[in-house]
Design a protein around this motif. Structure first.
Motif, short mmCIF file in Angstrom:
data_model
loop_
_atom_site.label_atom_id
_atom_site.label_comp_id
_atom_site.label_asym_id
_atom_site.label_seq_id
_atom_site.Cartn_x
_atom_site.Cartn_y
_atom_site.Cartn_z
N LEU A 76 0.84 -1.20 0.00
CA LEU A 76 0.00 0.00 0.00
C LEU A 76 0.87 1.26 0.00
CD1 LEU A 76 -2.75 1.34 0.12
CD2 LEU A 76 -2.69 1.14 2.60
N GLU A 84 2.28 1.95 -3.36
CA GLU A 84 1.26 2.33 -4.33
C GLU A 84 0.62 3.68 -4.02
OE1 GLU A 84 -0.14 0.82 -7.31
OE2 GLU A 84 1.95 0.29 -7.07
N SER A 85 0.86 4.19 -2.82
CA SER A 85 0.22 5.44 -2.41
C SER A 85 0.90 6.63 -3.07
CB SER A 85 0.32 5.58 -0.89
OG SER A 85 1.66 5.86 -0.54
N PRO A 86 0.25 7.78 -3.08
CA PRO A 86 0.90 8.98 -3.64
C PRO A 86 2.30 9.21 -3.07
CG PRO A 86 -1.38 9.44 -3.19
CD PRO A 86 -1.13 8.05 -2.67
N MET A 87 2.47 8.99 -1.76
CA MET A 87 3.77 9.24 -1.15
C MET A 87 4.81 8.24 -1.66
SD MET A 87 4.36 10.00 2.74
CE MET A 87 5.68 10.85 3.42
N TYR A 147 7.48 19.17 -3.73
CA TYR A 147 7.60 18.16 -2.67
C TYR A 147 8.78 18.45 -1.74
CZ TYR A 147 4.26 15.35 -5.18
OH TYR A 147 3.13 14.90 -5.78
N ARG A 161 1.45 12.48 -13.49
CA ARG A 161 0.61 12.23 -12.32
C ARG A 161 1.29 12.70 -11.03
NH1 ARG A 161 -1.10 9.60 -8.66
NH2 ARG A 161 0.91 8.56 -8.48
N GLN A 213 -0.63 15.32 -8.59
CA GLN A 213 -1.09 15.01 -7.23
C GLN A 213 -0.49 15.96 -6.20
OE1 GLN A 213 0.35 11.02 -6.36
NE2 GLN A 213 2.21 11.82 -5.43
N HIS A 224 -2.66 16.04 -2.87
CA HIS A 224 -2.45 14.72 -2.28
C HIS A 224 -0.97 14.40 -2.10
CE1 HIS A 224 -6.71 13.75 -2.93
NE2 HIS A 224 -6.56 14.40 -4.06
N VAL A 260 -0.01 11.60 1.01
CA VAL A 260 -0.98 10.57 1.37
C VAL A 260 -0.30 9.21 1.27
CG1 VAL A 260 -3.09 9.44 0.62
CG2 VAL A 260 -2.94 11.94 0.63
N TRP A 303 -2.01 6.26 2.77
CA TRP A 303 -2.95 5.24 3.24
C TRP A 303 -3.93 4.79 2.16
CZ3 TRP A 303 -2.29 10.15 5.17
CH2 TRP A 303 -3.22 11.08 4.77
N ARG A 304 -3.77 5.29 0.95
CA ARG A 304 -4.64 4.79 -0.13
C ARG A 304 -3.87 4.77 -1.44
NH1 ARG A 304 -8.79 9.67 -1.60
NH2 ARG A 304 -9.25 8.22 -3.27
N PRO A 305 -4.24 3.84 -2.34
CA PRO A 305 -3.50 3.74 -3.60
C PRO A 305 -3.69 4.98 -4.46
CG PRO A 305 -4.84 1.77 -3.22
CD PRO A 305 -5.26 2.79 -2.21
N ALA A 306 -2.60 5.40 -5.09
CA ALA A 306 -2.63 6.60 -5.91
C ALA A 306 -3.56 6.44 -7.11
CB ALA A 306 -1.22 6.93 -6.38
N ASP A 307 -3.63 5.21 -7.63
CA ASP A 307 -4.45 4.99 -8.82
C ASP A 307 -5.94 5.21 -8.55
OD1 ASP A 307 -2.24 4.43 -10.28
OD2 ASP A 307 -2.36 2.26 -10.00
N ILE A 323 -7.27 7.70 -6.92
CA ILE A 323 -7.67 9.10 -6.76
C ILE A 323 -8.09 9.66 -8.11
CG2 ILE A 323 -6.96 11.37 -5.91
CD1 ILE A 323 -4.93 9.90 -4.13
#
Lengths: 353, 248
Positions: free
Chosen positions: A210, A213-216, A235, B102, B106, B110, B113, B115-119, B121
């Motif tokens: 996760l 895969e997250s933006p961070m 950033y 992307r 973002q 964002h 972030v 805690w959630r997958p970027a794809d 959003i």
């Protein structure tokens, strides 16, 4: 655009030709290297294979623990481009923290693991803040220096760490679950211990996926590619790297805590070799995924136990195998497996023409 | 008083004995396309770096949208809405074209972030697709950036800057190394972008900017030589001399 290439029929519904064109584009777009949540399934398969094929239960459990440790390190090495030479530090710290909690406070496995992970998160914050003031080889040297520092503190401070003798006689941890209490005795009941470890490892591994895969996690990879440009997007690149350092440290602390419970012992001995060992697991398995290092750890431990039965200087062979691997397939074992697939597909396409 | 997006006052910077930027002031009203021209070594890129915070000015100040940003870190300036496209193409080489854009898209909402997958959003995905469409890279969205042609990489560089939704876009020679066809396409693109974002651009090729710029500043040896509308600049004897003979 001509009528012939239009994807939609005049009434707006997609024609069969158009639909298949879209599918092809999507398949090509995903790309064979983009394994994400599939890695979790691969890990379940690998853990099952290990459970049924590895005769020595303590080795099987060790594979899961080392695998998690290596995967966590790959956040830094593969995703962040930050090569840590001191990843034994969080592993050992986690071991001592869990061991001390079990010895002196409570035998609760949850509390011991929580303390191992949480205390390591705090320590990583401090160590990372210092190490990340530099990049590349200077970063690596700083992490190595901290690991050495940790080694000497553990060696000297024997009232707490047991010094050279290590932390012995760690009691068997107890696992409180709703409705039942289990003993996690790795010698008497290795299956329960294995299953518990597998669950902790899987959940943590899922959290790592996760994160990548997250933006961070995506920004982390962008920083590896081009830090200046990532800064140009607004950033705070140091912050992203520091969070990653803390995550990798916490995971290693957790793995170290599990390892202490497995052996009921925390030793000093092969300390600095461990930092190199876990790095070899990462590179052997492949840096481009989280599953690769896990596979690397399993293969590394397999090599170690097999070879050390026959040769006292087994490390010579592991070293030689490592050199061959790096020269012949720098993408690692797992990289080799996934890059073999599209090549076969491509050759099929060519033949058809 | 006009509505200024950027005001640079008496910027000054020396490197060793070289006075790279010598007492230069700029005033850029919102919505305009301001071009900076000048021969090699006239201080154009240094002036950019003073604005973005890459280089600290020896003296002078920079004000962005009414706020003092002199000496502020580049990432912070970028977050305020000032994006830069680079003279030497600067992309994320091993990521796909889509991912390159992307990452930038973002950044606004964002950034951190985990805690959630970027794809997942949708808003970011949509914004990315819009930028790719606008820049003309939609067909190449799944290509690894380092595999793009030079011209396409330069356009990707521009797309990344645009995707951060800036209020001021700094372009450092957007047509450098491009073929005449690519140059024409880029000029058209810059003109189109200028409809909703203020642009400050450096250009080496004079003919490129005469058609599209609102105002042109001519730099020479770190000093502002002349500033005015394209037609004035074209006919100004000093400018002609600098460009035709290379010296004053």
């Amino acid at each position: 655009m001509t009528e012939v290439t239009a994807a939609n029929a005049p009434d707006g519904t997609p024609t069969r030709g158009g639909a298949s064109a879209v599918t092809v584009a999507r398949v090509r777009g995903r790309g064979p290297a983009r394994w994400t949540w599939g890695q979790l399934g691969l890990l379940v398969v690998l853990a099952t294979v290990v459970l049924f094929t590895v005769p020595n239960p303590s080795l099987a459990i060790g594979m899961l623990i080392y695998g998690l440790w290596a995967s966590g390190l790959n956040l830094l090495v593969g995703y962040g481009g930050l090569v840590s030479f001191g990843h034994a530090l969080p592993f050992m710290w986690g071991g001592y923290a869990a061991g001390l909690v079990l010895l002196n406070v409570t035998t609760s496995v949850w509390l011991a693991l929580f303390m191992a992970a949480a205390s390591m998160a705090l320590l990583s914050l401090v160590v990372g803040a210092v190490c990340l003031r530099r990049t590349e080889v200077y970063f690596s040297m700083l992490t190595l220096a901290f690991a050495q520092l940790g080694f000497f503190i553990a060696l000297q401070w024997d009232s707490v760490t047991g010094g050279d003798d290590g932390l012995a006689g760690i009691p068997v941890p107890t696992l409180w679950l709703p409705g039942t209490t289990l003993e996690l005795n790795s010698l008497r009941d290795p299956l329960t211990f294995f299953l518990f470890t597998a669950v902790v490892v899987l959940v943590t591994f899922a959290a790592l996926i996760l994160y990548t895969e997250s933006p961070m996690g995506r920004v982390l990879q962008a920083i590896r590619e081009n830090e200046e440009r990532a800064r140009g997007c607004g950033y705070n690149t140091r912050l992203v790297q520091l969070v990653t350092f803390v995550v990798a440290g916490t995971v290693a602390g957790l793995a170290g805590g599990l390892f202490a419970m497995l052996n009921n012992f925390v030793g000093l001995q092969p300390y600095w070799l461990l930092s190199g060992g876990v790095l070899i697991m990462v590179i052997l398995g492949g840096r481009s995924s989280l599953f690769g290092p896990f596979l690397g750890a399993v293969v590394y431990l397999l090599l170690e136990t097999t070879l050390s039965q026959y040769y006292a200087s087994w490390q010579l062979f592991v070293g030689a195998i490592f050199v061959v691997c790096v020269l012949a397939f720098p993408q690692g074992l797992w990289g080799l497996v996934i890059s073999a697939r599209p090549r076969r597909l491509l050759s099929k396409v060519r033949r058809r023409r | 008083m006009t509505d200024l997006i950027l005001r640079a006052e008496n910027l000054d910077r020396s490197f060793g004995g070289i006075h790279a930027v010598n007492d230069v002031s700029l005033e850029i009203p919102r919505g305009t396309l301001h071009a900076i021209i000048g021969p090699n070594g006239s201080g154009k890129t240094t002036l950019f770096n003073l604005i973005t915070g890459h280089t600290h000015p020896s003296s002078g100040r920079v004000e962005f949208d009414g706020q003092d940003i002199t000496g502020m870190a580049y990432a912070k300036v970028a977050r305020k809405g000032l994006a830069k496209s680079y003279q030497i193409t600067t992309v994320f080489p091993l990521l796909t074209v889509f991912e390159n854009v992307r990452i930038a898209a973002q950044a606004a909402a964002h950034s951190y972030v985990f805690w959630r997958p970027a794809d997942g959003i949708k808003a970011v995905t949509r914004a990315t697709e819009e930028v790719l469409e606008r820049i003309g890279l939609a067909a190449d969205r799944d290509v690894i950036a380092s595999n793009l042609s030079h011209g396409d990489q330069r356009r990707l560089d521009l797309a990344i800057a645009l995707a951060t939704s800036p209020r001021l876009l700094l372009l450092d020679e957007p047509t450098a190394g491009m073929s005449p066809t690519e140059t024409a396409a880029t000029v058209e693109l810059v003109r189109e972008l200028n409809r909703d974002v203020t642009i400050l651009m450096i250009e080496h090729k004079m003919d490129v900017i005469f058609d599209i710029a609102t105002t042109i500043t001519v730099l020479h040896q770190g000093k502002k030589l002349f500033e005015g509308a394209p037609a004035e600049v074209k006919s100004h004897p000093l400018v002609q001399e600098v460009y035709l003979t290379g010296s004053l």
